[in-house]
Design a protein around this motif. Structure first.
Motif, mmCIF file in Angstrom:
data_model
loop_
_atom_site.group_PDB
_atom_site.id
_atom_site.type_symbol
_atom_site.label_atom_id
_atom_site.label_comp_id
_atom_site.label_asym_id
_atom_site.label_seq_id
_atom_site.Cartn_x
_atom_site.Cartn_y
_atom_site.Cartn_z
ATOM 1 N N TYR A 143 0.816 -1.227 0.000
ATOM 2 C CA TYR A 143 0.000 0.000 0.000
ATOM 3 C C TYR A 143 0.844 1.269 0.000
ATOM 4 O O TYR A 143 0.311 2.370 -0.019
ATOM 5 C CB TYR A 143 -0.950 -0.010 1.199
ATOM 6 C CG TYR A 143 -1.799 -1.251 1.220
ATOM 7 C CD1 TYR A 143 -2.831 -1.420 0.286
ATOM 8 C CD2 TYR A 143 -1.547 -2.281 2.117
ATOM 9 C CE1 TYR A 143 -3.588 -2.577 0.280
ATOM 10 C CE2 TYR A 143 -2.295 -3.438 2.112
ATOM 11 C CZ TYR A 143 -3.312 -3.585 1.193
ATOM 12 O OH TYR A 143 -4.062 -4.730 1.176
ATOM 13 N N VAL A 150 -0.241 1.012 -6.372
ATOM 14 C CA VAL A 150 -0.606 0.677 -4.999
ATOM 15 C C VAL A 150 -1.481 -0.578 -5.021
ATOM 16 O O VAL A 150 -2.436 -0.653 -5.784
ATOM 17 C CB VAL A 150 -1.360 1.854 -4.338
ATOM 18 C CG1 VAL A 150 -1.967 1.434 -3.015
ATOM 19 C CG2 VAL A 150 -0.417 3.020 -4.149
ATOM 20 N N GLY A 151 -1.128 -1.561 -4.237
ATOM 21 C CA GLY A 151 -1.913 -2.789 -4.170
ATOM 22 C C GLY A 151 -1.257 -3.953 -4.893
ATOM 23 O O GLY A 151 -1.579 -5.102 -4.641
ATOM 24 N N THR A 152 -0.345 -3.664 -5.821
ATOM 25 C CA THR A 152 0.353 -4.745 -6.522
ATOM 26 C C THR A 152 1.635 -5.083 -5.771
ATOM 27 O O THR A 152 2.384 -4.186 -5.391
ATOM 28 C CB THR A 152 0.678 -4.333 -7.971
ATOM 29 O OG1 THR A 152 -0.539 -3.990 -8.632
ATOM 30 C CG2 THR A 152 1.362 -5.453 -8.736
ATOM 31 N N ARG A 199 -5.822 -9.086 -7.716
ATOM 32 C CA ARG A 199 -4.583 -8.771 -7.007
ATOM 33 C C ARG A 199 -3.443 -9.475 -7.716
ATOM 34 O O ARG A 199 -3.523 -10.668 -7.998
ATOM 35 C CB ARG A 199 -4.711 -9.244 -5.554
ATOM 36 C CG ARG A 199 -3.390 -9.423 -4.837
ATOM 37 C CD ARG A 199 -3.522 -9.198 -3.353
ATOM 38 N NE ARG A 199 -4.096 -10.331 -2.635
ATOM 39 C CZ ARG A 199 -4.215 -10.354 -1.300
ATOM 40 N NH1 ARG A 199 -3.845 -9.324 -0.575
ATOM 41 N NH2 ARG A 199 -4.733 -11.406 -0.705
ATOM 42 N N PHE A 200 -2.390 -8.716 -8.043
ATOM 43 C CA PHE A 200 -1.283 -9.293 -8.811
ATOM 44 C C PHE A 200 0.052 -9.111 -8.115
ATOM 45 O O PHE A 200 0.217 -8.248 -7.260
ATOM 46 C CB PHE A 200 -1.224 -8.661 -10.204
ATOM 47 C CG PHE A 200 -2.218 -9.272 -11.156
ATOM 48 C CD1 PHE A 200 -1.847 -10.367 -11.936
ATOM 49 C CD2 PHE A 200 -3.515 -8.793 -11.237
ATOM 50 C CE1 PHE A 200 -2.770 -10.963 -12.792
ATOM 51 C CE2 PHE A 200 -4.444 -9.383 -12.086
ATOM 52 C CZ PHE A 200 -4.064 -10.467 -12.876
#
Ligand code: SF4
Lengths: 612, 210
Positions: free
Chosen positions: B16, B57-59, B195-196
């Motif tokens: 994040y 953000v999030g990968t 989600r990667f």
């Protein structure tokens, strides 16, 4: 992160503030923990993580074996909405566990506008709001911070509050809690025992009765609670805990730097200033200690900025030596040193010039009032000559950006005083014209005003706040007077929030219903203009049978029993009354170094003498 | 020492942390570890570091690269171990070395991930097997539609509970195709949740990027 929460974090702004995992966060093995402490800051991560008090208590509590203190902040609106929609309870950053899993839920309260956020966080954590609805020893809700000197408006929500500095009293209350939990005490027994600890205030142990007119008739302690709760201080401030291993945020916050607290308390007696009265007496750290703490923290955190904080850093005796030592360390490492607003005197300007070799920003002065007469009334010991002299030095040294802070609505203020602000700003401008090192860059003089808010435990605690209309009239007057001076920008804070702040600051226990009502109408994060709405308050006061003007714009007779009179901040009522009279006479009271005014705070020290 | 490169991973809670925040975080990590980064000259000096490929953000990623320069000589092999105690949770330095070439040589990325709350594997397989796949994205001047088909070297999908698992090889720079862009191309058939993780980076000829 599980998928449900991950999905949610992808939909909100700046998710990094909700997940923890920062460098230096404290994670403990739950098997070794018998007291779980949720340290809640009723504002955003960005504000809360900038707060030194929070860093201190996080460190102090986590240094206790068996105690695990975690951080909880108020989510921004987008996140709060999503959490509620998904029925996900508010969690603590370190473990990700919901608030319900904690023994103690404690709030740090530095300003009144955070009150609705406290209720919101409790609700988001699925914790009953009112103390009476939490019968067991678990989920004990506590509070500490500057607001405790009149926490009556929040009294029904908290089980226990800490008056004064928290380093020692927090530890003692947690130790007692550990014992209570092990021995299976009832909540009532714990609170009764805790009330014996100096600095602990248990609101439920005080009955408040009211006169027909709405003023407080009596404050009656019960079950052995002390008639007055005496504030706690750390006498040996030089040896006092300092967080040299702070949690370092992985996302940008407001004050992302090392903040070194050089002293506590204040030698000045500005009559409007609550912090200056409730944090007495002055206790300092030695320059050697500060240098050591500063270097250690910079190294541990990797910060590029260090700030010297206190209520009046110019008054720190070892400032020159400290700055030299810090600059020797900081300069070769590209670390910048910043000083908060300084007094307008030669000594401070000299320091400023040395420090600002690292980075040049604007200079800030706070004369607070526009005329000498009014500055004498508020005991702000700054002359026009001091100010202009400081500005001259600044302009000669190449600064071209000066900010001036004032208050409108101070006791005895007349239009002449308001216009005096414009006069002063013009004189600053002329000083620039005469002395600027380089006029081609122009100058920026910013005048800011906010509305004076009478606060408990100050000589002005009895004063009326001026009405919003009157504040706006004075703003117009000043706007007009400044309109012909091009280089002066005028900013004023709206008085809407001040109106509420004033009512909450001097509110009594009945105001708790108003706070809850405003929260039920959607009030949260109300110190943010994005979220503040005056109409909710204007509706809630009458809905609860109360009048906002009774708390804000009403002058209290000196013999009225004030709602916070059982809070003993060590400055005597007699001193405050005397200071109020001197204010009306326009007589200055010397600072604590020039002569002790006998305020009473020395009684907190073992030897009974202030050495600040 | 100039032209150095750090390979690191960013997983767990660190996914994040945004690109800009990561830059600042890395500077602080070096500072805490006592590894002196070179700074630019001037009034507002900043560390000479650059993250080769911004990560959304999030990968998550096992193959992030950061170019940097130091003011003193260091044993590069020992550098990851020197930095790691100072990292926030989820970031791990894996390898430090002299950069053998420019960051722009990084051209392809292999990724793996999950897509849930959308269609099944067969649907995605067919969709991304088409010879032309228009996708709208934000460009310098407003929105722009590009054909991303040539930038998808591989797209494998298998069914799992609630959706599909995907393995992708996507063009990473000039043009850039991200998993997010592929989801945009899916339009109404995009999964509700995906989600990667970046697994590996390659040069244009599919030799490993270092
Ligand atoms: S007791 Fe005297 S010296 Fe001490 S804080 Fe009060 S006025 Fe100042």
């Amino acid at each position: 992160m599980n998928e449900k929460i991950d999905a949610l974090l992808r939909q909100v702004q700046r998710p990094a503030r909700y997940v923890g995992g920062e460098y230096n966060q404290v994670v403990k093995d739950k098997a070794d923990v018998d007291v779980r402490f949720a340290f809640c800051f009723p504002d955003t991560y960005e504000i809360g993580m900038s707060n030194l008090g929070m860093k201190i208590l996080y460190g102090v509590l986590n240094d206790m074996p068996g105690v695990w203190c975690e951080r909880v902040f108020a989510p921004w609106g987008d996140m709060a909405d999503r959490l509620r929609q998904e029925h996900i309870p508010l969690w603590a950053l370190e473990s990700g566990d919901p608030l319900e899993d904690f023994d103690i839920i404690a709030f740090s309260l530095g300003y009144e506008m955070a009150y609705t956020t406290v209720l919101d966080m409790l609700d988001m954590g699925h914790i009953p709001l009112r103390a009476k609805d939490r019968p067991g020893l678990e989920h004990l809700v506590m509070a500490g911070g500057g607001c405790i000197c009149n926490i009556e408006p929040m009294a029904d929500f908290f089980d226990l509050c800490f008056l004064g500095e928290g380093e020692d009293v927090d530890r003692e209350a947690v130790e007692l809690y550990r014992r209570a939990k092990a021995e299976g005490w009832t909540k009532e027994r714990y609170l009764r025992e805790a009330a014996r600890i100096e600095g602990v205030y248990v609101p439920s142990l005080y009955d408040i009765s009211y006169n027909a007119g709405g003023t407080v008739a009596a404050i009656t302690p019960k079950d052995g609670a002390p008639a007055k709760v005496r504030k706690r201080i750390v006498e040996d401030f030089d040896g006092c805990y300092y967080p040299t291993r702070p949690v370092v945020p992985s996302t940008e916050i407001v004050h992302d730097r090392v903040s070194l607290e050089v002293f506590r308390g204040c030698i000045r007696g500005c009559r409007f200033c609550q912090a200056g009265h409730t944090n007495r007496p002055v206790r300092s750290r030695s320059p050697e200690t500060l240098l050591r703490l500063g270097k250690e923290t910079l190294e541990n955190a990797g910060y590029q900025e260090l700030n010297l904080s206190s209520l009046s850093t110019s008054d720190y005796r070892g400032l020159s030596e400290l700055c030299d030592g810090l600059l020797d360390y900081c300069r070769p490492r590209g670390i910048s040193l910043s000083l908060p607003s300084l007094r307008a005197d030669n000594f401070s300007m000299d320091i400023m010039q040395r420090v600002q070799q690292v980075r040049k920003s604007g200079l800030t002065f706070a004369p607070e009032a526009g005329t000498q007469r009014l500055r004498d009334v508020i005991n702000k010991n700054v002359t026009e000559e001091d100010l202009l002299n400081s500005c001259r030095i600044a302009f000669e040294g190449g600064w071209n950006n000066v900010k001036l802070y004032f208050m409108l609505g101070l006791p005895t203020e007349t239009d002449e005083d308001v216009l005096g602000i414009a006069e002063l700003a013009k004189k600053v401008f002329w000083t620039w014209k005469q002395h600027a090192a380089n006029k081609s860059r122009g100058v920026r003089i910013t005048v800011s005003t906010s509305e004076f808010i009478p606060k408990p435990h100050t000589p002005f605690q009895w004063e009326a706040q001026i009405s919003r209309e009157e504040y706006l009239r004075r703003v117009d007057l000043l706007t007009d007077a400044l309109s012909r001076t091009k280089s002066v920008t005028y900013n004023w804070h709206d008085a809407e929030m001040s109106l509420v702040e004033a009512a909450l600051a001097r509110g009594d226990r009945r105001v708790g219903a108003v706070i809850e009502d405003v929260w039920r109408r959607g009030g949260r994060l109300e110190s943010w203009s994005e979220y503040f709405r005056l109409d909710r308050w204007l509706e809630a006061f009458p809905a609860c049978g109360l009048d906002i003007d009774f708390y804000g714009t009403r002058e209290r007779p000196v013999d009225e029993l004030l709602p916070w009179e059982h809070m003993d901040c060590a400055v005597s009522r007699r001193h405050l009354e005397r200071e109020r009279e001197r204010a009306y006479e326009g007589v200055l009271t010397p600072d604590c170094r020039a002569g002790c005014a006998g305020c009473g705070a020395a009684s907190l020290l073992k030897e009974g003498v202030c050495r600040g | 020492m100039d032209k150095l490169r750090l390979r690191f991973s960013k997983t767990g809670r660190a996914v994040y942390i945004s690109h800009l925040d990561l830059m600042r975080t890395m500077q602080r990590v070096f500072s805490r570890a006592g590894v002196p980064l070179k700074y630019s000259e001037g009034f507002n000096p900043h560390a000479k570091i650059s993250l080769i490929l911004p990560l959304s953000v999030g990968t998550a990623s096992l193959c992030e690269y950061m170019d940097f320069a130091l003011t003193e000589d260091r044993d590069l092999a020992a550098l990851p171990a020197a930095l790691n105690p100072y990292m926030p949770e989820g970031i791990e330095a894996l390898e430090a070395y002299e950069a053998p070439g420019k960051g722009a040589e990084l051209r392809w990325l292999r990724l793996a991930g999950v897509m849930k709350g959308g269609r099944d594997a067969a649907f995605y397989r067919d969709f991304f097997a088409r010879s032309s796949i228009p996708a709208e994205h934000r460009a310098k001047r407003g929105m722009r539609t590009d054909d991303i088909a040539p930038s998808i070297k591989m797209a494998r999908f298998t069914d799992i509970d609630g959706g599909a698992e995907a393995e992708l090889i996507l063009h990473a720079q000039e043009p850039t195709v991200s998993p997010e862009l592929m989801m945009t191309a899916l339009g109404e058939d995009a999964p509700a949740y995906f989600r990667f993780t970046r697994l590996e980076a390659y040069r244009e000829d599919m030799t490993p990027f270092r």
